[in-house]
Every structure is written in C-alpha cells, then in structure tokens.
Design a protein around this motif. Structure first.
Motif, PDB file in Angstrom:
ATOM      1  N   ALA A  46       0.772  -1.324   0.010  1.00  0.00           N
ATOM      2  CA  ALA A  46       0.042   0.023  -0.084  1.00  0.00           C
ATOM      3  C   ALA A  46       0.840   1.273  -0.020  1.00  0.00           C
ATOM      4  N   LEU A  47       0.453   2.182  -0.958  1.00  0.00           N
ATOM      5  CA  LEU A  47       1.341   3.446  -0.975  1.00  0.00           C
ATOM      6  C   LEU A  47       0.229   4.633  -1.088  1.00  0.00           C
ATOM      7  N   PRO A  71      -1.550  -3.958 -12.564  1.00  0.00           N
ATOM      8  CA  PRO A  71      -1.514  -4.572 -11.041  1.00  0.00           C
ATOM      9  C   PRO A  71      -0.894  -3.410 -10.155  1.00  0.00           C
ATOM     10  N   HIS A  72      -1.444  -3.474  -8.946  1.00  0.00           N
ATOM     11  CA  HIS A  72      -0.917  -2.456  -8.001  1.00  0.00           C
ATOM     12  C   HIS A  72      -1.590  -2.983  -6.506  1.00  0.00           C
ATOM     13  N   GLY A  73      -1.075  -2.366  -5.635  1.00  0.00           N
ATOM     14  CA  GLY A  73      -1.373  -2.504  -4.318  1.00  0.00           C
ATOM     15  C   GLY A  73      -2.644  -1.488  -3.860  1.00  0.00           C
ATOM     16  N   THR A  74      -2.869  -1.255  -2.665  1.00  0.00           N
ATOM     17  CA  THR A  74      -3.948  -0.034  -2.340  1.00  0.00           C
ATOM     18  C   THR A  74      -2.982   0.978  -2.433  1.00  0.00           C
ATOM     19  N   ILE A  75      -3.752   2.090  -3.344  1.00  0.00           N
ATOM     20  CA  ILE A  75      -3.330   3.436  -3.630  1.00  0.00           C
ATOM     21  C   ILE A  75      -4.265   4.448  -2.662  1.00  0.00           C
ATOM     22  N   GLU A  76      -3.491   5.277  -1.998  1.00  0.00           N
ATOM     23  CA  GLU A  76      -4.324   6.396  -1.411  1.00  0.00           C
ATOM     24  C   GLU A  76      -3.995   7.675  -1.940  1.00  0.00           C
ATOM     25  N   PHE A  77      -4.896   8.433  -2.335  1.00  0.00           N
ATOM     26  CA  PHE A  77      -4.522   9.866  -2.951  1.00  0.00           C
ATOM     27  C   PHE A  77      -4.951  10.785  -1.839  1.00  0.00           C
ATOM     28  N   ILE A  78      -4.017  11.527  -1.430  1.00  0.00           N
ATOM     29  CA  ILE A  78      -4.334  12.610  -0.355  1.00  0.00           C
ATOM     30  C   ILE A  78      -4.273  14.100  -1.028  1.00  0.00           C
ATOM     31  N   SER A  87      -4.373   3.172   5.092  1.00  0.00           N
ATOM     32  CA  SER A  87      -4.049   1.903   4.782  1.00  0.00           C
ATOM     33  C   SER A  87      -2.424   1.972   4.864  1.00  0.00           C
ATOM     34  N   ALA A  88      -1.977   2.848   3.941  1.00  0.00           N
ATOM     35  CA  ALA A  88      -0.416   2.849   3.772  1.00  0.00           C
ATOM     36  C   ALA A  88       0.110   3.612   4.836  1.00  0.00           C
TER      37      ALA A  88
END
Length: 368
Positions: free
Chosen positions: A62-63, A118-125, A146-147
C-alpha cells in the motif's frame, strides 16, 4: 494512453482559482471526477480529501501520494497561457505549486483505470491550506490510511530531485514583565541578560538562533513589558529541539529568581524536521522509477516546510519529490508540458517497481 490526460487536467484545475481557504470549487471538481472514475472517497472533511483505489494484487504494498489544492496568490485569478510547450500565467500566479502534483495524480488514476496495471492499495491525499502554515494536513484524519509510507509531490525543480532530510523551523517568544513595586531592575536589562545567558549555552552548531524582535514599553504605572522573539532553525529533529529549549527556559527561571521579575515564554513549531533513511523503501522506489525513465536521481535539501514534514512527524514516512515547476509564488511561475508527463510517468513507475517491496507496518507516533 491516459497519461497524456495530465495536460488537460492541469489546464482545467489551474483555471479554478483556489488560494488558501478557498478550495471548495476545486474539491467539488475532484468529487465529480472521482465519481466519474468510480474511485471511492474515504475522507472528505477538515483538511482535505482522501481517495483510495483498492489493491488488485497482494504482491504490491500500500502506498500514498500527497498534493495540495491551494495556491499562493497575488489576489488575481490566473490567466493560463501555453507558450512553446510551457505553461505560464499572464495574470495572477500559475499555481503549478502544487497543481502539477494534483494533475499528475489525476492522470495516474485515469491511466490505472484504462490500463488495469496491477498495484497495491493506493491512497491519494489532497490537502487544503498548505500555503497558510500547513494547516490542512494537520487536520486530516490520518487513521483512515492503510498505507504507512508514501510520496509528497510538492518541491520545485526538475523531476528527479527528492528530499529525505528536512530542516526544523520554530519560534520562541518570551516576555519580561517588570513591576517597580517588586524590582528596581530595568525589564530591558533583564531581557538582555537572558539573551546573553542563552548565547553562552553554546547550542550545537546545527542550531541556528536568530533574534527577530526586541521591543519594550512602559505603562502609566511605570512598569515595563519587554517582548523578545527568537527563531530556531536547522537540520535537527523535534526531539533534539525540545531538549535544547528546556535549557533555554532555565535561563528564564533563573532571571525570575535573581531579578524579581515575571518571565513567560511560548514555543511555536512552524514545521518539524524529518529524516528518512537512505535504505527506506520510498527512496529505493524513487531511484528505481527514475532509472526506468533514464533520469538522474538527485538528493537535495530545500528550505521551507511541506505537508511531508507534518506527515513524517505523525509517523507516516513521506519522501518529498520535485514536481517540475519553477519560480513558484510569483507571476513568473512556470512548468513545461514535458515535466508534467515525466512526473506522471515516474509515479506510475513507482507503482510498477513496488512489486515485492517491503510492506511497512510501523504505526503513527500519535493517535488520531
């Protein structure tokens, strides 16, 4: 390919005037865009907005990625122009700081939806009020994340530069109140004595101490009030600063006892410094992504705080990346179309190169 959408996004959002505290229109635009792309918004409240794309593969960590929505302003709405593949503004500030980062993240989302890489969980702040003292990020409910580590797209200069060590900036105010009924020593002389004592403390060389204010006044009763402001800066961590401040405060206590005056003090942390280890996954991923684009990776040290300072202080290790803009906070601010494309591609390469990367599970320093 959707990566080229970054130009359209940038042109659209730079025309939305969003100085600090006036980001609502831009937030509404993001809400509509996320709804169109079917990207869940997990937080929309004080301090900004957080969107999340769920993981498509357990092989990726996760990033998170951070950009701020507000811009510095001279009070005029920007008139965006494109000259020789370079964005400028004929009026107002362009706002590439940090709408370059915002546009790149929107283009990344668009590309991920189109290519299904494909990718892991991605969070955009997306934060608000960054330009007015990093206020927005301080209000975010980071417990939603999560990241545990990520990247802040908010430094000037060519894409390829990154900052893993940041300075600390703090301000200390102290006040000397002298009443002639209890002391016959001048309040100004007491303040000077305290300053002399502080200088004798021999703070470590990495601490820069500067007096920025020294003012005194006397009321009708003849009592004196003296205000002194000290700026503390340097490449040290907050814990080190607090330790040295205790020694400074001791000088105030001793002055009260010796001269019979009242001394008060306040410490204001403008922004805390941080240090990310060279071997941290965020640094490794950045170098891999830059190499993929045949870019030279360059570690730099910028003066001034960013959202990365606050996130690091709260336990979310955040590497600061250059977003490609130049001459920020001025009518000469600019960014090239190529820089926007490269920034977007570097983010995508960070995601692609993260396969098998260590999943950091450290918890934040402070609870939400």
């Amino acid at each position: 390919m959707a990566i080229s959408d970054v130009h359209s996004y940038f042109e659209t959002i730079t025309r939305i005037y969003s100085p600090s505290g006036e980001e609502d229109e831009l937030i509404r635009y993001l809400e509509a865009e996320f709804n169109r792309q079917e990207v869940p918004v997990i937080y929309n409240g004080a301090g900004g907005l957080i969107a999340r794309i769920p993981s498509t593969s357990e092989e990726y960590p996760a990033l998170f990625f951070v950009a701020h929505l507000d811009t510095a302003s001279n009070g005029a709405k920007p008139e965006v122009i494109l000259e020789e593949k370079t964005y400028k503004a004929s009026a107002g500030f362009l706002g590439a700081d940090d709408k370059a980062g915002v546009a790149a993240l929107l283009a990344v989302i668009s590309t991920l939806k189109e290519t299904r890489m494909p990718h892991g969980t991605i969070e955009f702040i997306f934060t608000t009020k960054e330009e007015s003292g990093l206020q927005g990020v301080k209000m975010l409910e980071l417990s939603r994340l999560s990241a545990r580590y990520g990247f802040c797209l908010d430094a000037p200069g060519e894409v390829g530069s990154y900052q893993r060590i940041s300075d600390t900036q703090a301000k200390m105010d102290f006040r000397v109140l002298q009443r002639f009924s209890t002391s016959d020593v001048s309040g100004i002389n007491v303040a000077r004595a305290i300053l002399h004592h502080i200088k004798q403390l021999r703070l470590p060389p990495k601490f820069n101490l500067e007096m920025t204010r020294f003012e005194g006044e006397r009321n009708e009763e003849g009592d004196e009030a003296v205000q002194v402001e000290l700026n503390l800066s340097g490449y040290f961590l907050l814990e080190e600063l607090l330790l040295e401040v205790e020694n400074v405060k001791l000088a105030f206590t001793q002055a009260e006892q010796k001269y019979g005056v009242k001394v008060g003090s306040d410490l204001h942390i403008i922004y805390p410094g941080f240090e990310i280890k060279e071997a941290h996954p965020s640094v490794t991923l950045t170098k891999r992504a830059l190499k993929e684009q045949a870019l030279d990776s360059k570690e730099v040290r910028f003066i001034g705080g960013s959202d990365a300072n606050i996130l690091n202080d709260r336990g979310f290790e955040t590497l600061l990346l250059s977003a490609g803009y130049e001459k920020a906070h001025s009518e000469n601010e600019q960014i090239t179309q190529d820089s926007l494309l490269v920034l977007t591609q570097v983010i995508l390469d960070i995601l692609a190169q993260s396969r098998g990367m260590e999943v950091v599970t450290a918890f934040p320093k402070t609870s939400e």
